[in-house]
Design an enzyme around this catalytic site. Sequence first.
Site, mmCIF file in Angstrom:
data_model
loop_
_atom_site.group_PDB
_atom_site.id
_atom_site.type_symbol
_atom_site.label_atom_id
_atom_site.label_comp_id
_atom_site.label_asym_id
_atom_site.label_seq_id
_atom_site.Cartn_x
_atom_site.Cartn_y
_atom_site.Cartn_z
ATOM 1 N N CYS A 169 0.817 -1.212 0.000
ATOM 2 C CA CYS A 169 0.000 0.000 0.000
ATOM 3 C C CYS A 169 0.856 1.269 0.000
ATOM 4 O O CYS A 169 2.008 1.253 0.440
ATOM 5 C CB CYS A 169 -0.917 -0.005 1.222
ATOM 6 S SG CYS A 169 -2.272 1.155 1.050
ATOM 7 N N ASP A 193 -6.645 -3.482 10.931
ATOM 8 C CA ASP A 193 -5.451 -2.654 11.111
ATOM 9 C C ASP A 193 -5.364 -2.261 12.585
ATOM 10 O O ASP A 193 -6.289 -2.499 13.364
ATOM 11 C CB ASP A 193 -5.604 -1.408 10.209
ATOM 12 C CG ASP A 193 -4.285 -0.712 9.904
ATOM 13 O OD1 ASP A 193 -3.255 -1.060 10.493
ATOM 14 O OD2 ASP A 193 -4.310 0.208 9.054
HETATM 15 O O1 LIG Z 1 -0.758 4.782 4.441
HETATM 16 C C1 LIG Z 1 -1.281 5.804 4.900
HETATM 17 O O2 LIG Z 1 -0.645 6.863 5.014
HETATM 18 C C2 LIG Z 1 -2.706 5.766 5.337
HETATM 19 C C3 LIG Z 1 -3.278 6.929 5.834
HETATM 20 C C4 LIG Z 1 -4.587 6.924 6.262
HETATM 21 C C5 LIG Z 1 -5.344 5.781 6.195
HETATM 22 C C6 LIG Z 1 -4.786 4.607 5.712
HETATM 23 C C7 LIG Z 1 -3.472 4.589 5.289
HETATM 24 N N1 LIG Z 1 -2.887 3.414 4.846
HETATM 25 C C8 LIG Z 1 -3.674 2.236 4.766
HETATM 26 C C9 LIG Z 1 -3.035 0.934 4.535
HETATM 27 O O3 LIG Z 1 -3.655 0.077 3.907
HETATM 28 C C10 LIG Z 1 -1.737 0.597 5.216
HETATM 29 O O4 LIG Z 1 -1.069 -0.306 4.430
HETATM 30 C C11 LIG Z 1 -2.066 -0.046 6.563
HETATM 31 O O5 LIG Z 1 -2.633 0.930 7.379
HETATM 32 C C12 LIG Z 1 -0.796 -0.623 7.234
HETATM 33 O O6 LIG Z 1 0.182 0.362 7.373
HETATM 34 P P1 LIG Z 1 1.586 -0.005 8.057
HETATM 35 O O7 LIG Z 1 1.337 -0.251 9.512
HETATM 36 O O8 LIG Z 1 2.445 1.184 7.812
HETATM 37 O O9 LIG Z 1 2.100 -1.223 7.351
#
Ligand SMILES: O=C(O)c1ccccc1NCC(=O)[C@H](O)[C@H](O)COP(=O)(O)O
Length: 209
Positions: free
Chosen positions: A8, A127
């Site tokens: 993502c 999440d």
């Molecule tokens: O990625 C972002 O900045 C974000 C901001 C607001 C809402 C969702 C967002 N990302 C969503 C995703 O699908 C991410 O991959 C997921 O939250 C996991 O993130 P991480 O812990 O950094 O792998």
Amino acid sequence: MSARVKICGLTRPEDIDGAVQFGADALGLVFYEPSPRSVSLDQAAELAKRVPAFMSVVGLFVNPSRQEVEAVLERVPLDLLQFHGDESADFCASFGRRWIKAIRVREAGQIEAAFEEFHNASGLLVDAWDPDRYGGTGKSFNWDLIPDYRPLPIILAGGLSSDNVFAAVKQVKPWAVDVSGGVEQDKGIKDIQKISHFIKEVHRVCKTD
Ligand SMILES: O=C(O)c1ccccc1NCC(=O)[C@H](O)[C@H](O)COP(=O)(O)O
């Protein structure tokens, strides 16, 4: 059976190419301006063009207006919508597209309730909860809160990296895993080697089953 992998928050053509090359199943584009991973419509249209057949492009929104989603859909060929805020099931379903709903988990029973509320979704992304941010936090949550009974495919997210994704897939047995920060060198700037390592770790699980 291995889990599928969604990477993502891609913002650069070279990161799309790397994720394709190393076997990601889905690529997420963030349409949420406060995020450092947010992309413009022009940028997203260019990035989506690079994605070959049989890989999904997922558009991520946080509490968007109908007009915002429609403006993206007019320009960017999305395969799936991801709603990562407080959207209702009716709103998510109203675009006539396949969609997944993200929830931020912090207590028992939340996932079971979401299965019911979002039963028309194509998957439930679980999440980590954070008081200030909707996602992309790099935080994980207590995977014991994920029930064994799953009327919807579970997409596990939150603080995953090549260090913990093998254990995560072994324990949770999700339909898919989703990662953003764990494969980055900086916010929105992916690290191709980390993407490769992450996907190898996911695929290693089926070799040990
Ligand atoms: O990625 C972002 O900045 C974000 C901001 C607001 C809402 C969702 C967002 N990302 C969503 C995703 O699908 C991410 O991959 C997921 O939250 C996991 O993130 P991480 O812990 O950094 O792998």
